[in-house]
Design a protein around this motif. Sequence first.
Motif, mmCIF file in Angstrom:
data_model
loop_
_atom_site.group_PDB
_atom_site.id
_atom_site.type_symbol
_atom_site.label_atom_id
_atom_site.label_comp_id
_atom_site.label_asym_id
_atom_site.label_seq_id
_atom_site.Cartn_x
_atom_site.Cartn_y
_atom_site.Cartn_z
ATOM 1 N N GLU A 99 61.620 -71.232 32.830
ATOM 2 C CA GLU A 99 63.343 -71.421 32.051
ATOM 3 C C GLU A 99 62.441 -71.126 30.699
ATOM 4 O OE1 GLU A 99 64.719 -73.146 28.763
ATOM 5 O OE2 GLU A 99 62.306 -73.829 28.762
ATOM 6 N N GLY A 100 63.308 -70.764 30.366
ATOM 7 C CA GLY A 100 63.382 -69.989 28.799
ATOM 8 C C GLY A 100 64.964 -69.500 28.288
ATOM 9 N N ALA A 101 65.567 -70.401 27.957
ATOM 10 C CA ALA A 101 67.206 -70.724 27.463
ATOM 11 C C ALA A 101 67.169 -69.820 27.771
ATOM 12 C CB ALA A 101 66.714 -70.646 26.083
ATOM 13 N N CYS A 102 68.159 -68.343 26.935
ATOM 14 C CA CYS A 102 68.778 -67.946 27.251
ATOM 15 C C CYS A 102 68.416 -66.234 28.270
ATOM 16 C CB CYS A 102 70.027 -66.993 26.126
ATOM 17 S SG CYS A 102 69.962 -67.866 25.351
ATOM 18 N N ALA A 103 66.969 -66.486 28.133
ATOM 19 C CA ALA A 103 66.485 -64.918 29.196
ATOM 20 C C ALA A 103 65.396 -66.188 30.544
ATOM 21 C CB ALA A 103 65.351 -64.883 27.560
ATOM 22 N N SER A 104 66.283 -67.094 30.655
ATOM 23 C CA SER A 104 65.564 -67.395 31.984
ATOM 24 C C SER A 104 65.946 -66.657 32.828
ATOM 25 C CB SER A 104 66.392 -68.513 32.597
ATOM 26 O OG SER A 104 65.429 -69.543 31.485
ATOM 27 N N GLY A 105 67.012 -65.753 33.181
ATOM 28 C CA GLY A 105 66.836 -65.039 34.553
ATOM 29 C C GLY A 105 66.125 -64.023 33.850
ATOM 30 N N PHE B 30 62.153 -67.074 42.778
ATOM 31 C CA PHE B 30 62.258 -67.070 41.765
ATOM 32 C C PHE B 30 63.194 -67.414 41.139
ATOM 33 C CE2 PHE B 30 58.442 -64.818 42.681
ATOM 34 C CZ PHE B 30 57.466 -65.074 42.210
ATOM 35 N N VAL B 31 63.557 -68.713 40.654
ATOM 36 C CA VAL B 31 64.240 -69.038 40.611
ATOM 37 C C VAL B 31 65.003 -68.982 38.867
ATOM 38 C CG1 VAL B 31 66.410 -71.045 40.669
ATOM 39 C CG2 VAL B 31 65.044 -70.055 41.913
ATOM 40 N N GLY B 32 65.693 -68.283 38.095
ATOM 41 C CA GLY B 32 66.299 -68.559 36.476
ATOM 42 C C GLY B 32 67.174 -69.814 35.754
ATOM 43 N N ASN B 33 66.303 -70.725 35.074
ATOM 44 C CA ASN B 33 67.824 -71.562 34.884
ATOM 45 C C ASN B 33 67.661 -72.689 33.756
ATOM 46 O OD1 ASN B 33 68.844 -75.015 35.289
ATOM 47 N ND2 ASN B 33 69.944 -73.463 35.470
ATOM 48 N N MET B 34 68.315 -72.916 33.400
ATOM 49 C CA MET B 34 67.715 -73.564 31.636
ATOM 50 C C MET B 34 68.664 -75.053 31.673
ATOM 51 S SD MET B 34 69.339 -73.114 27.975
ATOM 52 C CE MET B 34 68.671 -74.868 26.787
ATOM 53 N N LEU B 35 69.465 -75.671 32.534
ATOM 54 C CA LEU B 35 70.298 -76.490 32.324
ATOM 55 C C LEU B 35 69.989 -77.161 33.318
ATOM 56 C CD1 LEU B 35 73.072 -76.344 29.122
ATOM 57 C CD2 LEU B 35 70.684 -77.280 29.639
ATOM 58 N N SER B 36 69.826 -76.999 34.676
ATOM 59 C CA SER B 36 69.744 -77.624 35.863
ATOM 60 C C SER B 36 69.250 -79.730 35.442
ATOM 61 C CB SER B 36 69.165 -77.017 37.262
ATOM 62 O OG SER B 36 67.785 -77.631 36.723
ATOM 63 N N GLY B 37 68.110 -79.683 34.884
ATOM 64 C CA GLY B 37 67.441 -80.828 34.864
ATOM 65 C C GLY B 37 68.132 -81.907 33.819
ATOM 66 N N THR B 38 68.572 -81.952 33.467
ATOM 67 C CA THR B 38 70.233 -82.930 32.818
ATOM 68 C C THR B 38 71.267 -82.382 33.535
ATOM 69 O OG1 THR B 38 68.988 -82.017 30.625
ATOM 70 C CG2 THR B 38 70.962 -83.021 30.435
ATOM 71 N N LEU B 39 72.056 -81.369 33.608
ATOM 72 C CA LEU B 39 73.462 -81.139 34.018
ATOM 73 C C LEU B 39 73.632 -81.590 35.422
ATOM 74 C CD1 LEU B 39 74.767 -78.313 32.704
ATOM 75 C CD2 LEU B 39 75.147 -80.285 31.497
ATOM 76 N N GLN B 40 72.486 -81.402 36.229
ATOM 77 C CA GLN B 40 72.580 -81.480 37.758
ATOM 78 C C GLN B 40 71.507 -82.244 38.639
ATOM 79 O OE1 GLN B 40 73.283 -78.122 36.874
ATOM 80 N NE2 GLN B 40 75.356 -77.949 36.713
ATOM 81 N N GLU B 41 70.751 -82.970 37.125
ATOM 82 C CA GLU B 41 69.760 -84.408 37.762
ATOM 83 C C GLU B 41 69.092 -83.398 38.108
ATOM 84 O OE1 GLU B 41 71.443 -87.642 38.291
ATOM 85 O OE2 GLU B 41 72.210 -88.180 35.968
ATOM 86 N N GLN B 42 68.247 -82.080 38.011
ATOM 87 C CA GLN B 42 67.546 -81.596 39.242
ATOM 88 C C GLN B 42 66.594 -80.788 38.153
ATOM 89 O OE1 GLN B 42 65.340 -81.662 41.673
ATOM 90 N NE2 GLN B 42 66.481 -82.634 42.985
ATOM 91 N N GLU B 43 65.135 -80.972 38.527
ATOM 92 C CA GLU B 43 64.012 -80.283 37.403
ATOM 93 C C GLU B 43 63.475 -79.714 38.818
ATOM 94 O OE1 GLU B 43 63.580 -79.986 34.792
ATOM 95 O OE2 GLU B 43 64.101 -81.449 33.177
#
Length: 316
Positions: A80-86, A47-60
Amino acid sequence: MKIQIAGAAVTKFGEHWNKTLLDLTTEVSVEAMKDAAVTLKNIEAVFVGNMLSGTLQEQEHLGAVVASQLGINKSAFKIEGACASGGLAVHLAMQSLLAGTYETVLVVGVEKMTDFPPDEISSLLMRAGSEEERVAGLTFPALYALLAKAHMQAFGTTREHMAQVAVKNHYHASLNAKAQFPFEISIEKVLNSSKVTDPFTLLDSSPITDGAAALVLTAKKSSQKKKISIIASAVATDTIAISDRVSLTELAATKHAAKKAFSLAGVSPKDIDVLEVHDCFTIAEILAMEDLGFCKKGEGGALSQVEQHDLVEKNQ
């Protein structure tokens, strides 16, 4: 059934110019599995919690990518849940264990943001806000500043109260070599740092960062001498737009989630010895302390002053 934390690990937080997001996830995952004394074959899901990889690393498809990088040919999920993703990743991993779907899982939280200009990151983070407020040009510093102003007006909370939150948290960071800024600061330094948005200065605000943390969770009986269990986890959601909220001086989602978590655990705030709360801005911690039930509404600022006094006494 209790969920055991079999292993844990965290990277150094800061500017990792020479590491990729996958470097960070691999580093922390291997360390957590080593701490848990398990191997890849024991991990049944990631289970990986992350918000911005789709935009910053271009990996959804980050869950599958992390699992592939580790060589785990099992279930994989990105949460993905913003600041609560983890936190949400941990919560959903727990539910899978409680349901009996898996017995042992790996949970990773990761972000890598410092490769990009701060103004770009601020804009991307605001994608977690409401469309109306984003179109109006608001950012999260501005939104939390509105909450701070409302709290100050309603309860007499002062700039010093909020600054004391930053001072306390930097003191704790000074004891942690993996913290991004492991040094102490003074109230005067907080108050005199660069203005971000009234009433916040730079040191009232959390920085962007690169870093990762990982847990190995298991429903199996642990043979470890020092057993650590998760006895409750709860999630709640408020309206995204703060303009739609009933009150600007409380976090309704925090109140609802806390009530449920305390009920599930069979404890109350008076039973808690140590707590860690979200402090993206100093007012956020004050609101959380109140809405978790550790003090009455409007007393969080004064509580921060007491905590700071205790730290000063301890250091003398």
